[in-house]
Structure formats: structure tokens, C-alpha cells
Design a protein around this motif. Sequence first.
Motif, PDB file in Angstrom:
ATOM      1  N   HIS A  34       0.844  -1.408   0.045  1.00  0.00           N
ATOM      2  CA  HIS A  34      -0.081   0.056   0.064  1.00  0.00           C
ATOM      3  C   HIS A  34       0.917   1.239  -0.047  1.00  0.00           C
ATOM      4  N   VAL A  35       2.041   1.091   0.637  1.00  0.00           N
ATOM      5  CA  VAL A  35       2.895   2.341   0.904  1.00  0.00           C
ATOM      6  C   VAL A  35       4.250   1.709   0.570  1.00  0.00           C
ATOM      7  N   LYS A  59      -1.331  -3.707   2.298  1.00  0.00           N
ATOM      8  CA  LYS A  59      -2.666  -3.187   2.328  1.00  0.00           C
ATOM      9  C   LYS A  59      -3.354  -4.071   3.419  1.00  0.00           C
ATOM     10  N   ASN A  81       2.619  10.970   6.194  1.00  0.00           N
ATOM     11  CA  ASN A  81       1.705  11.756   5.953  1.00  0.00           C
ATOM     12  C   ASN A  81       2.181  13.296   5.821  1.00  0.00           C
ATOM     13  N   PHE A  98       2.686   5.979  -2.599  1.00  0.00           N
ATOM     14  CA  PHE A  98       1.512   5.668  -2.184  1.00  0.00           C
ATOM     15  C   PHE A  98       0.403   6.059  -3.420  1.00  0.00           C
ATOM     16  N   ILE A 117      -4.467   9.355   4.651  1.00  0.00           N
ATOM     17  CA  ILE A 117      -3.424   8.879   5.716  1.00  0.00           C
ATOM     18  C   ILE A 117      -3.612   9.793   6.948  1.00  0.00           C
ATOM     19  N   GLU A 197      -7.238   5.759   4.159  1.00  0.00           N
ATOM     20  CA  GLU A 197      -7.061   4.536   3.653  1.00  0.00           C
ATOM     21  C   GLU A 197      -5.910   3.644   4.825  1.00  0.00           C
ATOM     22  N   ILE A 198      -5.066   4.559   5.274  1.00  0.00           N
ATOM     23  CA  ILE A 198      -4.097   4.536   6.091  1.00  0.00           C
ATOM     24  C   ILE A 198      -4.154   5.141   7.584  1.00  0.00           C
ATOM     25  N   TYR A 227      -8.438  -0.931   6.983  1.00  0.00           N
ATOM     26  CA  TYR A 227      -7.332   0.093   6.982  1.00  0.00           C
ATOM     27  C   TYR A 227      -5.963  -0.537   6.770  1.00  0.00           C
ATOM     28  N   THR A 228      -5.119  -0.059   6.241  1.00  0.00           N
ATOM     29  CA  THR A 228      -3.778  -0.189   6.496  1.00  0.00           C
ATOM     30  C   THR A 228      -3.053   0.646   7.588  1.00  0.00           C
TER      31      THR A 228
END
Lengths: 281, 224
Positions: A34-35, A59, A81, A98, A117, A197-198, A227-228
Motif C-alpha cells: 500500500h505504501v 494493504k 503523511n 502511495f 493517511i 485508507e491508512i 485499513y492499513t
Amino acid sequence: MDTNASTDTIKMKAMSQFSDDLDQPADIGPGEAHVSARDFSVFYGDFEAVKKLNADFAKGRVTAIIGPSGCGKSTFLRSINRMNDLIPVASTGGQLIFDKLNIYDPRIDVVSLRCRIGMVFQKPNPFPKSIYDNVAYGPRLQGIKKRAQLDDIVEKSLRRAAIWKESKDRLKENALGMSGGQQQRLCIARALAVQPEILLMDEPTSALDPKSTSRIEDLIAELRGGYTIIIVTHNMQQAARVSDQTAFMYEGDLIEFGSTRKLFTNPTEKQTEEYITGRFG
Amino acid sequence: MAKIIHYELNRLERRLLRMAALVEESVLKAVRCCHDVDKDMADDVIASDIELDRQEVFIEEEALKVLALYQPVAGDLRFIVAVLKINGDLERIGDLAVTIAKSVKHMGEIPGVVLSESLDTIADHAVRLLRGSLDAFTKQDAASAKQLLAKAPELAAMHRGVINDVSQAFKDHPGSMETLISVLLVCRALERVADHAGNIAEDVVYMLQGTIIRHMDEREIERS
């Protein structure tokens, strides 16, 4: 003696709970990234606090970052973030990818990035407003004005953060009147309200008592999948309990990154072994 | 806290080694009393089992305490798991020494030199495996633990040899029936001692490498 009866009882017991999990391995593979960090560095002036880190954060999984104080784990977390943008001397190198874009690409809108994020900090930091307004704050910034829609978001977020029962009758009360553990769950609800999402968590339970800590850990387990989650923690047992993957950092380097079960039972690197067994750090 | 846990782990290791020394002594005595058909020594072996049982419970309680209080991880966790399992194996080996000693109480002179020698051979092998596995634990030596496991199949052939000798002795010395049945029981007990020694060697490999080799064949063990 009817031996079949006892066999049936045993079978029923085995099937009654967690039966889906019985044949699953206790840990799961790395999964879809995911990242992704690619030679990603963070500098404070000339000092390289995070050194060319390469890692994929999966993820829907929970990843814990552990390491002694000053190892760069919080710096790295905050860079996901772009909280480090607030520090004038901070700069980055390499890439942090991302959704196919480098988080540090000039085209990135930092405000919308931070909606996607979210972050929960070490000390609960609710706004000096009502419980309702705390949760509705983000959605209002996003332009949602309809009362019914806001009510719905507030309820869903508080439910997801496992604090609805305690707060539903006092939504208009000031959030600062809540206990530390409740405030932290409120902060999680506030982060969830903008549908991130994160979720980044920077030592989210270090200021909480054991019962509140346990509730936050349960909550992390419930949020897993949807969620991640990337969590920085000083509490090694907590990392072992809540995460699927664990990263161990030392002096800015990523020493080891892999399944939590493997890392805590049979780490590959000697430095990891020495740190988690308390022989240094 | 790190210092306390390592102090506790060190104490646990020393306690297990003390238990191991007692068990080894008990097995050696059992083997000797069998060889000499010494019934007084057999009584000593039977009496010493109480202490072994006490030690086993004590070690288990201490290991559980360390688990509960310090939540060890990585090598420390594997060490505790190995201690718990080895402790159980040692206690069972102690019980087998008692089985041997009790069998000796029903023995007369073992008829025939051949049978006596076969029994000595299997006893030597079992003792060597036990010593070897405990040495591997003490010296933290996974390679020698694996080498020991490769020797385990030799025992089956020896066991078969004793059974053949006993069968022959049944025909040649029908009056020694009770002694011969005791010899078979001793032989079985020695084989079980060797099995437990093998378990200890497997636990040593797990403790040092984190690999469970219990159901692997020889080649897989070598590669692990």
C-alpha cells in the motif's frame, strides 16, 4: 461406553469457535503493498535520521515499527503523511510511493493526502470542543454540511472506534471531560471520520492505563483488514500482539522487516535478537 | 528488567543441568545394577525417583513463572520452550531408570554371555545418546545434536538382536523365563531412553536454530 459421543463433543467444540482459522497458518504473507519506501531518507539538516529505507507496507495489514529511542521510527512514520513538512530543517531523499505517486511529489495536495493517511498521536489530543464536533470536524472541512449525513458519519466513526456506547448520550459534552483512554479512542474516531485508507499510530497507548491499552489493541485488531495500519511502539509485547509484520530500526537503518511471528520467535539478524531480548538498546 | 530475565534464565539453565546430572546418574546406576543384577542398587534407583519428580515440577513452575513475568521472545523464548520439553523428557527417562531397576528385582543371573553382551551394547548406546544430547544442550551445539539423531536407527537393529538372543535363550534356558521377560522389559526401557534422548537433541536444534526438525528425514535435517 459410547465412545462416539465423546468424539462428537470434541468435534463440536473444535468447530464451534474460530473454526475458519483452524487450518490457516497463524501468520499471513506480506500481501499487496500500500505504501512503498524506495531508498527513502529523512534528513534534519545534515543529519540523516532515516537512511535509504526500502520496505513495502501491506494493504489491510498491521505493521509495527520498533527500535530504541532516536532510531528514526517516529520520523519515518511522520514522513508518511508529511507531518515532517512542519519542521523547517527536515528534508527527504528517495521515494515514498502511495497510490503510484511519490508522497513528496510537488503535485500532491498535502491536505487531501492527510485525509487519506490519518494519524493518531502518543498523547490524546482532542479539540476543546464537543465529542460530536471533534468527529465532525474533518468531514465539515471536506464540505459536508447536511446534519443527517454528519450524524451518520459521527455515529459510524464512534462505533468503529468502539466508543459509541460510552459517548452516545453525551455527544454535546466537551471531549476534554473524557478519560485518557476514551479521548484516544475519540481521536481514532476523528481520524476514521474522513475515511482514510491508512492509519498511522505513533505510540498510541503509551499514555494509557492497561485496560485502555487493551481496548485500543482490540480496536486495532477490529480495524485490521479495512485499513492499513502502521504503528510505532516502544512496547515490544504490543508489537507482537497487534501486528502482522514488524520492522526493526536502529540508528536510522531498517535492520529487519518481516512476519511478526518469525521476528519474535526466530529473528534473522543478531541485532534484532539482541534488541528484542533486552541485551541492548 | 533485561538483567533480571537473564539472571532467571541462567538459574533455569543451571537447574535443568542439575536435573540432567541426576537423571544421567540414575540411568547409569540402573544399567550397572542390571549388568551386575544388584538388587540393592536397584532399590537406590527406585528411591531416587522422588527427587527427580520434585525437581521436574520445580523447574516447570519456574519456567512458567519466567514466561508469565517476562514474556521472553526470540532465543529466550525458544530456550524456555526447550527447557520445558527437555524437563519432561528427563523426568520420563528417570521413570524408565525405575522401570529397569524394578525389572532387575525380578531377575536372576542372565543366562548366556551373548545375551548379556547384547544388553550391554544397547545400554551403552542409550547412555551415549543421552550424554550426547545433554552435551549438545550444554555446549549449545546444533551440529552435534543432528549427528546424534543420525545414530538413532542403529538402536532398532540392536533391539532386534536382543529379541533374537532372548528367543534363543527361551529355548536353551526354559527355567529362566522370569529373568528373560525382565531382560525384554529392560531392553524396551533402554530403547525408550534413547528415544527421549533423541527428543532432547531435537529440542536443542529448535532452541538454537528455531527449526522444528521432529518429522524431517535425515537429509532434510542436514539441510536445516
